[in-house]
Design an enzyme around this catalytic site. Structure first.
Site, PDB file in Angstrom:
ATOM      1  N   SER A  64     -11.780 -52.447  -4.860  1.00 22.21           N
ATOM      2  CA  SER A  64     -12.185 -53.834  -5.038  1.00 22.21           C
ATOM      3  C   SER A  64     -13.275 -54.226  -4.049  1.00 22.21           C
ATOM      4  CB  SER A  64     -10.953 -54.733  -4.926  1.00 22.21           C
ATOM      5  OG  SER A  64     -11.243 -56.039  -5.350  1.00 22.21           O
TER       6      SER A  64
ATOM      7  N   LYS B 173     -17.295 -65.321 -16.866  1.00 21.59           N
ATOM      8  CA  LYS B 173     -18.309 -65.750 -15.901  1.00 21.59           C
ATOM      9  C   LYS B 173     -18.115 -65.050 -14.556  1.00 21.59           C
ATOM     10  CE  LYS B 173     -19.339 -70.092 -15.553  1.00 21.59           C
ATOM     11  NZ  LYS B 173     -19.188 -71.562 -15.431  1.00 21.59           N
TER      12      LYS B 173
END
Length: 444
Positions: free
Chosen positions: A108, A158
């Site tokens: 991540s 988004k």
């Protein structure tokens, strides 16, 4: 005098020779390059970002040859990650990110930090990637149920697109595989060290830190209009671990720890307010609440989540004061669970409260207040142990009687009483009612 002047000549020569030898001996040590080693073995949080950025700045001021960040992280907060990346890109010293030791990972946020480094390195047996944003409400990227995507799906898209563009821009800047950078976000792929080296995702694969410094020696790094040639062979390694303040901040800034501190603080204050004078619960609760609020300064707190948790505590307290037969407790548990889930505004999984923490806390509170409700109901149903109500149903002995009134003996006292006719002294009767100092009695 002349002899003294003549004798000083050899003495000066000897001193000059010794000074020259000491200078030559010290010259290699003075010119030896230095490498600053920083260690991260936790989630990427604001305290970790502060630790890295401050030390990178100090390394630039102290003319270190390079900064090596040895990284092992499951990910972390997006804001902290971007702070670290900005400092990596703009620092006036080469920054090397080394995913190590063996068995470590940079997932991540850690993958993006590695992607932004001047030199990316990994140890064998490590992996890199899996940078897809994780939302609280379910798996990101889930297919919409209708033709028109829902608002949560739009927000997820988004956030994902923003992360993809950011990763690709960093890969392009550092001349790394842009498609791989997009895939770790969109598809959550994770790549082992050897495969990452083959794909050009990383620059070096090294067994350990000495091997890394040997492989870095002579490599050139171009950034911000300057070219740096790394001189790391036999370089002096200066380790700078996190100080106690940074470690404390890193621990309490963990969302799970901050959440537990807040719950302990609220429980401590509740016990102190319900039983004034206990002192210890109030002291412990106050300290935990202050630490929790301090941690909230470094975390993206959702005040709606805090409001729901406070509402849950209010409902729990009201359950003890108002007989709702458990409805207030059920409402409090629901408010606590919902508030815990939305307590932090971040899509990063490492920046959320774990369900493994939320459920036990909610169950503990539920069990405690369920026990309180049981004890309250049991107390209401129990026979009174003091006062006039406690005399109802008690046995009394007739002392004197005339007609329908007389005196009876009960609880070591003589009482005026009224009751049936023809009661004889010494006869046992039961108290049926108490009104002031007068009793009403009846035969058993």
């Amino acid at each position: 005098m002349g002899r003294f002047e003549t004798g000083r000549g050899p003495f000066r020569f000897i001193l000059l020779a010794l000074f020259s030898l000491l200078t030559l001996a010290a010259a290699p040590a003075a010119s030896a390059s230095r490498v600053l080693l920083l260690e991260v073995e936790d989630a990427i949080t604001p305290p970790v970002a502060s630790y890295l950025t401050e030390n990178i700045d100090q390394a630039a001021r102290a003319n270190y040859a390079a900064v090596v960040i040895r990284l092992d992280t499951p990910g972390g907060l997006d804001s902290a990650m971007r702070q670290i990346v900005q400092r990596e890109l703009n620092a006036s010293v080469p920054v090397v990110v080394y995913v190590g030791p063996k068995g470590a990972r940079a997932a991540s946020a850690g993958a993006i930090i590695t992607l932004a480094s001047d030199v990316a390195a990994m140890a064998p047996g490590t992996n890199l990637g899996a940078a897809h944003p994780v939302s609280v409400g379910g798996p990101a990227g889930a297919a919409p149920s209708g033709d028109k995507p829902s608002q949560p799906d739009t927000m997820t898209e988004k956030v994902t697109n923003d992360a993809v563009a950011y990763a690709k821009s960093l890969a392009r800047l550092k001349h790394r595989d842009e498609q791989w950078a997009a895939d770790i976000v969109r598809r959550s792929i994770s790549t082992p060290a050897s495969e990452a080296l083959d794909k050009g995702v990383i620059d070096v694969m090294a067994e350990d830190l000495p091997d890394l410094l040997k492989r870095l020696d002579g490599r050139t790094v171009s950034k911000n209009g300057r070219t740096y040639t790394l001189k790391t062979l036999n370089a002096q390694i200066d380790e700078r671990p996190m100080n106690w303040r940074d470690r404390l901040l890193a621990v309490i800034s963990n969302p799970n720890v901050a959440y537990i501190l807040m719950m302990i603080g609220l429980a401590g204050l509740y016990f102190e307010l319900s039983s004034p004078g206990a002192i210890l619960p109030g002291v412990v609760g106050g300290i935990c609440l202050i630490l929790a609020f301090f941690a909230f300064q470094t975390l993206p707190v959702n005040f709606a989540g805090i409001a729901l948790i406070l509402l849950a505590v209010i409902l729990f307290i009201a359950e003890i004061k108002v007989m709702s037969f458990g409805l207030l407790t059920v409402g409090g548990i629901i408010a606590m669970v919902l508030g815990s889930i939305i307590l932090f505004r971040t899509p990063a999984l490492a920046g959320q409260v774990s369900y493994g923490v939320i459920l036990p806390v909610a169950l503990c509170f539920a069990a405690f207040f369920a026990a309180c409700i049981y004890l309250v109901i049991k107390t209401y149903r129990n026979r009174p142990m003091s006062g006039a109500s406690a005399m109802l149903g008690e046995t009394a002995e007739v002392y004197s009687w005339a007609g329908t009134s007389g005196k009876v003996f009960c609880h070591g006292e003589y009482w005026n009483a009224a009751g049936p006719e023809a009661l004889a002294p010494g006869e046992q009767v039961l108290i049926a009612a108490v009104k002031g100092l007068h009793l009403t009695v009846r035969r058993p």
